[in-house]
Design a protein around this motif. Structure first.
Motif, PDB file in Angstrom:
ATOM      1  N   ARG A  10       0.838  -1.215   0.000  1.00 55.31           N
ATOM      2  CA  ARG A  10       0.000   0.000   0.000  1.00 55.31           C
ATOM      3  C   ARG A  10       0.863   1.251   0.000  1.00 55.31           C
ATOM      4  NH1 ARG A  10      -3.779  -1.879   4.511  1.00 55.31           N
ATOM      5  NH2 ARG A  10      -4.630   0.222   4.518  1.00 55.31           N
ATOM      6  N   LEU A  11       2.003   1.157   0.683  1.00 55.22           N
ATOM      7  CA  LEU A  11       2.951   2.283   0.690  1.00 55.22           C
ATOM      8  C   LEU A  11       3.459   2.532  -0.736  1.00 55.22           C
ATOM      9  CD1 LEU A  11       4.194   3.987   2.990  1.00 55.22           C
ATOM     10  CD2 LEU A  11       6.192   2.515   2.866  1.00 55.22           C
ATOM     11  N   ARG A  12       3.686   1.421  -1.432  1.00 53.23           N
ATOM     12  CA  ARG A  12       4.163   1.513  -2.826  1.00 53.23           C
ATOM     13  C   ARG A  12       3.172   2.322  -3.681  1.00 53.23           C
ATOM     14  NH1 ARG A  12       2.765  -1.782  -7.261  1.00 53.23           N
ATOM     15  NH2 ARG A  12       4.324  -1.529  -8.906  1.00 53.23           N
ATOM     16  N   GLN A  13       1.885   2.021  -3.492  1.00 55.64           N
ATOM     17  CA  GLN A  13       0.873   2.758  -4.273  1.00 55.64           C
ATOM     18  C   GLN A  13       0.846   4.235  -3.903  1.00 55.64           C
ATOM     19  OE1 GLN A  13      -3.011   0.954  -3.811  1.00 55.64           O
ATOM     20  NE2 GLN A  13      -2.149  -1.066  -4.056  1.00 55.64           N
ATOM     21  N   GLU A  14       0.939   4.491  -2.591  1.00 55.69           N
ATOM     22  CA  GLU A  14       0.906   5.889  -2.131  1.00 55.69           C
ATOM     23  C   GLU A  14       2.115   6.649  -2.665  1.00 55.69           C
ATOM     24  OE1 GLU A  14      -1.252   7.386   0.346  1.00 55.69           O
ATOM     25  OE2 GLU A  14      -2.565   5.685  -0.082  1.00 55.69           O
ATOM     26  N   LEU A  15       3.284   5.984  -2.611  1.00 54.91           N
ATOM     27  CA  LEU A  15       4.506   6.619  -3.113  1.00 54.91           C
ATOM     28  C   LEU A  15       4.367   6.943  -4.597  1.00 54.91           C
ATOM     29  CD1 LEU A  15       7.275   4.520  -1.335  1.00 54.91           C
ATOM     30  CD2 LEU A  15       7.161   7.013  -1.307  1.00 54.91           C
ATOM     31  N   ALA A  16       3.855   5.959  -5.348  1.00 50.83           N
ATOM     32  CA  ALA A  16       3.731   6.160  -6.798  1.00 50.83           C
ATOM     33  C   ALA A  16       2.816   7.335  -7.101  1.00 50.83           C
ATOM     34  CB  ALA A  16       3.201   4.891  -7.447  1.00 50.83           C
ATOM     35  N   LYS A  17       1.724   7.428  -6.327  1.00 50.70           N
ATOM     36  CA  LYS A  17       0.786   8.541  -6.556  1.00 50.70           C
ATOM     37  C   LYS A  17       1.464   9.862  -6.282  1.00 50.70           C
ATOM     38  CE  LYS A  17      -3.392   6.440  -5.181  1.00 50.70           C
ATOM     39  NZ  LYS A  17      -4.138   6.267  -3.953  1.00 50.70           N
ATOM     40  N   GLU A  18       2.124   9.941  -5.107  1.00 49.51           N
ATOM     41  CA  GLU A  18       2.722  11.235  -4.739  1.00 49.51           C
ATOM     42  C   GLU A  18       3.902  11.610  -5.611  1.00 49.51           C
ATOM     43  OE1 GLU A  18       3.378  12.871  -0.976  1.00 49.51           O
ATOM     44  OE2 GLU A  18       1.435  12.150  -0.261  1.00 49.51           O
ATOM     45  N   LEU A  19       4.653  10.604  -6.037  1.00 48.85           N
ATOM     46  CA  LEU A  19       5.818  10.911  -6.876  1.00 48.85           C
ATOM     47  C   LEU A  19       5.397  11.104  -8.330  1.00 48.85           C
ATOM     48  CD1 LEU A  19       8.366   8.342  -5.401  1.00 48.85           C
ATOM     49  CD2 LEU A  19       8.013  10.722  -4.759  1.00 48.85           C
ATOM     50  N   ASN A  20       4.100  10.908  -8.564  1.00 53.34           N
ATOM     51  CA  ASN A  20       3.572  11.153  -9.900  1.00 53.34           C
ATOM     52  C   ASN A  20       4.241  10.300 -10.984  1.00 53.34           C
ATOM     53  OD1 ASN A  20       1.703  12.416 -11.334  1.00 53.34           O
ATOM     54  ND2 ASN A  20       2.494  14.501 -10.974  1.00 53.34           N
ATOM     55  N   ILE A  21       4.393   9.022 -10.695  1.00 50.81           N
ATOM     56  CA  ILE A  21       5.094   8.176 -11.667  1.00 50.81           C
ATOM     57  C   ILE A  21       4.150   7.160 -12.331  1.00 50.81           C
ATOM     58  CG2 ILE A  21       7.391   8.364 -10.611  1.00 50.81           C
ATOM     59  CD1 ILE A  21       6.837   5.650  -9.296  1.00 50.81           C
ATOM     60  N   ILE A  22       2.840   7.388 -12.180  1.00 51.23           N
ATOM     61  CA  ILE A  22       1.904   6.432 -12.793  1.00 51.23           C
ATOM     62  C   ILE A  22       1.499   6.952 -14.176  1.00 51.23           C
ATOM     63  CG2 ILE A  22      -0.251   5.155 -12.505  1.00 51.23           C
ATOM     64  CD1 ILE A  22      -0.117   5.762  -9.521  1.00 51.23           C
ATOM     65  N   PRO A  23       1.874   6.243 -15.243  1.00 48.50           N
ATOM     66  CA  PRO A  23       1.471   6.692 -16.576  1.00 48.50           C
ATOM     67  C   PRO A  23      -0.051   6.608 -16.698  1.00 48.50           C
ATOM     68  CG  PRO A  23       3.036   4.864 -16.691  1.00 48.50           C
ATOM     69  CD  PRO A  23       2.609   4.979 -15.280  1.00 48.50           C
ATOM     70  N   GLN A  24      -0.702   7.758 -16.858  1.00 52.74           N
ATOM     71  CA  GLN A  24      -2.161   7.797 -16.752  1.00 52.74           C
ATOM     72  C   GLN A  24      -2.888   7.125 -17.914  1.00 52.74           C
ATOM     73  OE1 GLN A  24      -3.937   8.350 -14.137  1.00 52.74           O
ATOM     74  NE2 GLN A  24      -2.075   8.841 -12.992  1.00 52.74           N
ATOM     75  N   ASP A  25      -2.294   7.167 -19.115  1.00 52.88           N
ATOM     76  CA  ASP A  25      -3.079   6.601 -20.217  1.00 52.88           C
ATOM     77  C   ASP A  25      -2.663   5.176 -20.580  1.00 52.88           C
ATOM     78  OD1 ASP A  25      -0.736   7.514 -21.067  1.00 52.88           O
ATOM     79  OD2 ASP A  25      -1.503   8.966 -22.535  1.00 52.88           O
ATOM     80  N   GLU A  26      -1.880   4.549 -19.705  1.00 55.45           N
ATOM     81  CA  GLU A  26      -1.473   3.167 -19.996  1.00 55.45           C
ATOM     82  C   GLU A  26      -2.513   2.188 -19.445  1.00 55.45           C
ATOM     83  OE1 GLU A  26       2.590   2.314 -18.914  1.00 55.45           O
ATOM     84  OE2 GLU A  26       2.104   0.178 -18.740  1.00 55.45           O
ATOM     85  N   LEU A  27      -2.784   1.140 -20.210  1.00 51.29           N
ATOM     86  CA  LEU A  27      -3.640   0.073 -19.698  1.00 51.29           C
ATOM     87  C   LEU A  27      -2.760  -1.155 -19.559  1.00 51.29           C
ATOM     88  CD1 LEU A  27      -6.751   0.656 -21.964  1.00 51.29           C
ATOM     89  CD2 LEU A  27      -6.687   0.927 -19.496  1.00 51.29           C
ATOM     90  N   ASN A  28      -2.474  -1.523 -18.333  1.00 50.22           N
ATOM     91  CA  ASN A  28      -1.536  -2.610 -18.107  1.00 50.22           C
ATOM     92  C   ASN A  28      -2.266  -3.837 -17.551  1.00 50.22           C
ATOM     93  OD1 ASN A  28       0.591  -4.270 -17.231  1.00 50.22           O
ATOM     94  ND2 ASN A  28       1.931  -2.472 -17.182  1.00 50.22           N
TER      95      ASN A  28
END
Ligand code: ASP
Length: 593
Positions: free
Chosen positions: A411-429
């Motif tokens: 869950r920390l991983r998800q929170e970190l990714a959100k805050e660090l803005n590293i989630i490619p928004q238009d990718e469908l994985n």
């Protein structure tokens, strides 16, 4: 009154109608009164079209146009004219054209609306649901339902081409233990007995395989009477599939090809298949989740070996207890001390006893609340665990029991990714998670439950394994960290089924009562089979980028399970209760929505 026949849709007016007399029907979206000229944007399902009323075209129509208000339903007839270049509206599909209205019929009027169709986004959701018919008129909602229709239609087309039969299964059924609480329906004829609404068509679809149908699907409504969470609905729709004489890979390949077909047909996108595959163990050890979001890396590493000889007592104790030290390694971002401390608070909110951060500025410059206790070769040791460690990386460490610590890290991983803005928004994985455990231990009730459902086949060798080690022939399809669906190869052999029921603590009497028909069928030529179900609401929600599944369900319930339009559920009077042989206890009869 003269009857006008609609020629085409408002949003479909084009070159073809230039200079032609046509009639359009729809709702008055906007009206602008410029003295002599009145402009109306007329809206229907297909879009908007500008109508122009000028006394020179028709005095009568112009007079009527004065009386029109938002959401009046009208038919307007006239000539399609090209707009003057300076008045062309490029944002509108029909922005090059206008209709010079010569006659009009008001089909229905509308009172002042409780909210405007144009800005319903900011309206309280309960009000939107109370007036769902107004809400559904909004272009965004129209788009969502057009897409929903196209997706389901494409799925049907694909499955039909693959020789599947669409078969309906009962809504009034008997309970199937798939983990959720069920809705009960009292029977008037069988007083004192209840039907259950299906959590899924699981047993019926298996029985269809025993009935020789071989390939079944259904756009199935499922019901679960669970405690409601923000984005859960008591009823939802899934694409339910079952096949005979197949293996795990057959089901997975079918779903990959089905999704590829849907993406191509509906969105014009090329979906890459096959999807990535991870076992449950791999997913959990690297991402702390059985539905990992693979759009970004931030893997979890086991740092236990790095701290094997640590001087830090609390970590020594963790290892001595056979527990683990896990961590996430973040590179390319620097954190201030106060930011690092905020992450400590966050981890604690996620249930961690603590979070240890170690800032690896360079091999000989390491800062951390415990830096004094770290060995001189710490950087090199970390390098051995993670593939690459850049100067300026930060480690976030959580220690404890493996499952607990890794889940927090996930869950920390998800929170970190959100805050660090590293989630490619238009990718469908998309990915498959396979080899799930067959059973999970319920520490509260001290028993083993089926992780998927009791009809899932255990993997080879299960009879000689500890209960917690047994794997299931089950798989989930995951999209961007969300479980899109799941399924399994089922048990078709009575002896295996009976043994699994026994592992789940069901007595022979209970089994006979609840599943006698299944065991009997398993002795009457039940073929090997398996299947899957995809959650359609969630899928459409992701495709339309909607904030909630309620945006893609025509008549959803509120988060409290209430329908503000129909005002259901409703109390039932005593006369009706009596017919069912029911009586309410004082507490429940006082309860009001
Ligand atoms: N019945 C399962 C579910 O609804 C899906 C399946 O096993 O096919 O999740």
């Amino acid at each position: 009154m003269q009857v006008y026949e609609r020629t085409t849709g408002c949003g479909l007016v084009n070159e073809q109608y230039w200079n032609q007399q046509i009639c359009l029907s729809g709702w008055v979206h906007r009206r602008r009164d410029h003295g002599g000229l009145i402009f109306i944007d007329l809206r229907d399902r297909s879009g908007l079209m500008q109508l122009v009323f000028n006394p020179e075209f028709s005095k009568e129509a112009h007079e009527i146009a004065h009386t029109l208000r938002s959401e009046y339903v009208i038919t307007a007839c006239g000539k399609v004219v090209e707009r003057a270049p300076e008045t062309v509206n490029n944002e509108l599909e029909t922005g090059k054209w206008e209709l010079h209205v010569e006659s009009i019929a008001i089909l229905n009027s509308a009172k002042m609306l409780p909210f405007s169709i144009e800005d319903a986004d900011v309206i309280d959701e309960e009000l939107r649901l109370k007036y769902r018919y107004l809400d559904l008129r909004r272009p965004d909602m129209q788009k969502n339902f057009a897409l929903r229709h196209k997706v389901i239609f494409a799925m049907r087309e694909f499955l039909n081409n693959q020789a599947f039969y669409e078969i309906e299964t009962p809504i009034l059924t008997k309970n199937t233990p798939e983990g959720a609480r069920e809705f009960l329906v009292p029977s008037r004829i069988h007083t004192g007995s209840f039907y259950a609404l299906p959590q899924s068509p699981q047993l019926y679809k298996q029985i269809l395989m025993c009935g020789g149908m071989e390939k079944y699907f259904q756009v199935a409504r499922c019901f679960r009477d669970e405690d409601l969470r923000a984005d859960r609905q008591p009823e939802f729709t899934q694409l339910d599939i079952e096949m005979s004489f197949i293996s795990e890979l057959d089901v997975q390949h079918l779903i990959e090809r089905l999704l590829k077909f849907v993406f191509d047909k509906v969105l014009g996108k090329n979906l890459h298949i096959p999807f990535k595959r991870l076992t449950y163990d791999e997913a959990f050890s690297s991402y702390g989740s059985d539905k990992p979001d693979l759009r970004y890396d931030l893997k979890i590493h086991d740092f236990s070996p790095v701290f094997a000889d640590t001087e830090l007592k609390f970590l020594r104790d963790v290892l001595a207890r056979g527990e683990k030290i896990g961590g996430i390694h973040v590179s390319g971002h620097s954190f201030t001390h106060s930011e690092l401390n905020r992450w400590v608070d966050k981890a604690q909110k996620l249930g961690a006893k603590g979070l240890l951060w170690i800032d690896l500025e360079s091999p000989d410059k390491i800062s951390s609340p415990v830096s004094k206790f770290l060995p001189a070769d710490f950087f090199a040791r970390v390098l051995k665990t993670c593939d690459a460690v850049e100067n300026g990386s930060v480690l976030f460490i959580v220690a404890g029991e493996y499952e607990v610590a890794w889940e927090i890290l996930g869950r920390l991983r998800q929170e970190l990714a959100k805050e660090l803005n590293i989630i490619p928004q238009d990718e469908l994985n998309f990915s498959w998670v396979t080899d799930f455990p067959l059973l999970e231990y319920d520490a509260k009730d001290k028993c083993w439950n089926a992780k998927h459902h009791p009809f899932t086949s255990p993997a080879k060798g299960w009879e000689h394994q500890e209960l917690g080690e047994i794997k299931a022939r089950a798989y989930d399809v995951v999209l961007n960290g969300i479980e899109l669906g799941g399924g399994s190869i089922r048990i078709h052999d009575r002896t295996v089924q009976e043994k699994v029921f026994k592992l789940l603590g069901l007595s022979a009497e209970e089994v006979a009562l609840k599943f006698g028909f299944l065991l009997e069928a398993q002795e009457l030529g039940f073929p090997p089979h398996g299947g899957i179900a995809l959650g359609l609401d969630r899928f459409i929600m992701l495709l339309t980028n909607s904030a909630s599944i309620r945006e893609v369900i025509a008549f959803p319930k509120t988060a409290r399970g209430y329908d503000p339009m129909m005002e259901s559920p409703t109390p039932v009077d005593n006369k009706q209760l009596k017919e069912y042989g029911l009586q309410l206890s004082p507490v429940s009869s006082n309860k009001k929505e």
